[in-house]
Enzyme design. Structure first.
Site, PDB file in Angstrom:
ATOM      1  N   GLY A  47      36.733  43.466  37.827  1.00  0.00           N
ATOM      2  CA  GLY A  47      37.308  44.517  38.647  1.00  0.00           C
ATOM      3  C   GLY A  47      37.057  45.912  38.118  1.00  0.00           C
TER       4      GLY A  47
ATOM      5  CG  LEU B 137      35.611  41.712  42.530  1.00  0.00           C
ATOM      6  CD1 LEU B 137      34.519  42.513  43.238  1.00  0.00           C
ATOM      7  CD2 LEU B 137      36.918  42.502  42.498  1.00  0.00           C
ATOM      8  CG  ASP B 138      33.333  41.865  39.413  1.00  0.00           C
ATOM      9  OD1 ASP B 138      32.298  42.285  39.947  1.00  0.00           O
ATOM     10  OD2 ASP B 138      34.325  42.595  39.193  1.00  0.00           O
ATOM     11  CG  ASP B 139      34.142  33.861  39.810  1.00  0.00           C
ATOM     12  OD1 ASP B 139      34.054  33.851  38.567  1.00  0.00           O
ATOM     13  OD2 ASP B 139      34.618  32.904  40.452  1.00  0.00           O
TER      14      ASP B 139
END
Length: 284
Positions: free
Chosen positions: A201, A227-229
């Site tokens: 994040g 998100l960001d995964d």
């Protein structure tokens, strides 16, 4: 760039004799293998292979190779992708206001270090248009707000289609792409300014400083709706100390971001990355 090569990426159920089978198929058609990398995920029962061979002198004509590779994959009950090293993918770079990753990628593309074409840069701000003009790259300013996000993404998708883009790179694009966008255009790489999965994040450097970390990093990964995964391609690190302030972490972090993104993009363009079961195998 050198003589053109053929790159075959194959994922199939594991069994004995696969390496011999694949090498034999290339050799039977007169192919000279340059690189051969294989990996077996024993837990998943999956075999992954990347084989690269000279196009010149190969017994199957170039135009017929995709169908031949598909037939090979069907025989092995797997999936295959076929690429040619002399094809330069058309890549769009998405940015906001920060220029360090964009400038680095444009320079590497112009110098031939990254085998790609960059016909388009998309941004939600107009700040970097002069930089793109210096490189002769088309710049599209597409503002994004909560109320206009859907229309903005439709405009961006239309631009990607207009410019025949094969891959999008989020080079410090400070917006989250929707699941609808990714469903229509799934081939996206992002640079995140932390050593994922830590500090996902916003403001990861601030949170890293508050925790007193001694290593910071950057992560280049494929984008998913989470998100960001997404599957990780490349990560880089830098050492920091108690003497460093947040501004120092951000400054050092920019170096890790540039390097991680450039390395990841090169690996992707050279077809050295294979994604399976939500993770990557990187044949570097």
């Amino acid at each position: 760039m050198g003589a053109a090569t053929v790159i075959l990426q194959l994922i199939c159920p594991d069994r004995s004799g696969l390496v011999s089978d694949l090498a034999g198929w290339v050799a039977a058609n007169g192919g000279n293998i340059r690189h051969a990398d294989h990996h077996t995920d024993a837990g998943a029962g999956v075999f992954l292979s990347r084989i690269e061979w000279d196009l010149a002198g190969f017994g199957i004509p170039r135009a017929a190779l995709p169908a031949a590779a598909a037939a090979l994959a069907e025989r092995l009950k797997g999936q295959a992708q076929l690429h040619f090293s002399d094809e330069l993918p058309r890549v769009a770079i998405f940015v906001s206001k920060q220029s360090h990753c964009l400038l680095d990628l444009l320079w590497r593309a112009r110098s031939g270090e990254l085998p790609m074409q960059v016909p388009l840069v998309v941004s939600n701000h107009s700040d970097l248009e002069p930089l793109c003009s210096d490189f002769g790259v088309a710049f599209a300013h597409v503002p994004v707000t909560a109320d206009t996000k859907s229309a903005a993404e439709d405009r961006m998708l239309a631009l990607l289609e207009e410019h025949q883009i094969e891959l999008a790179v989020l080079a410090k694009y400070m917006q989250v792409l929707s699941g609808s966008f990714l469903e229509r255009f799934p081939d996206v790489i992002n640079i995140h300014h932390s050593f994922l999965p830590a500090f996902k994040g916003a403001q990861p450097y601030h949170r890293a400083w508050e925790r007193g970390v001694k290593l910071i990093g950057a992560t280049a990964h494929y984008v998913t709706e989470d998100l960001d995964d997404g599957p990780i391609i490349e990560q880089t690190i830098a050492h920091v100390s108690h003497r460093d302030e947040v501004e120092d972490l951000i400054r050092r972090g920019r170096d890790t971001e540039r390097l991680a993104l450039a390395r990841a993009l090169r690996l992707h363009l050279r077809r050295q990355v294979m994604v399976y079961r939500g993770r990557t195998a990187v044949f570097a």
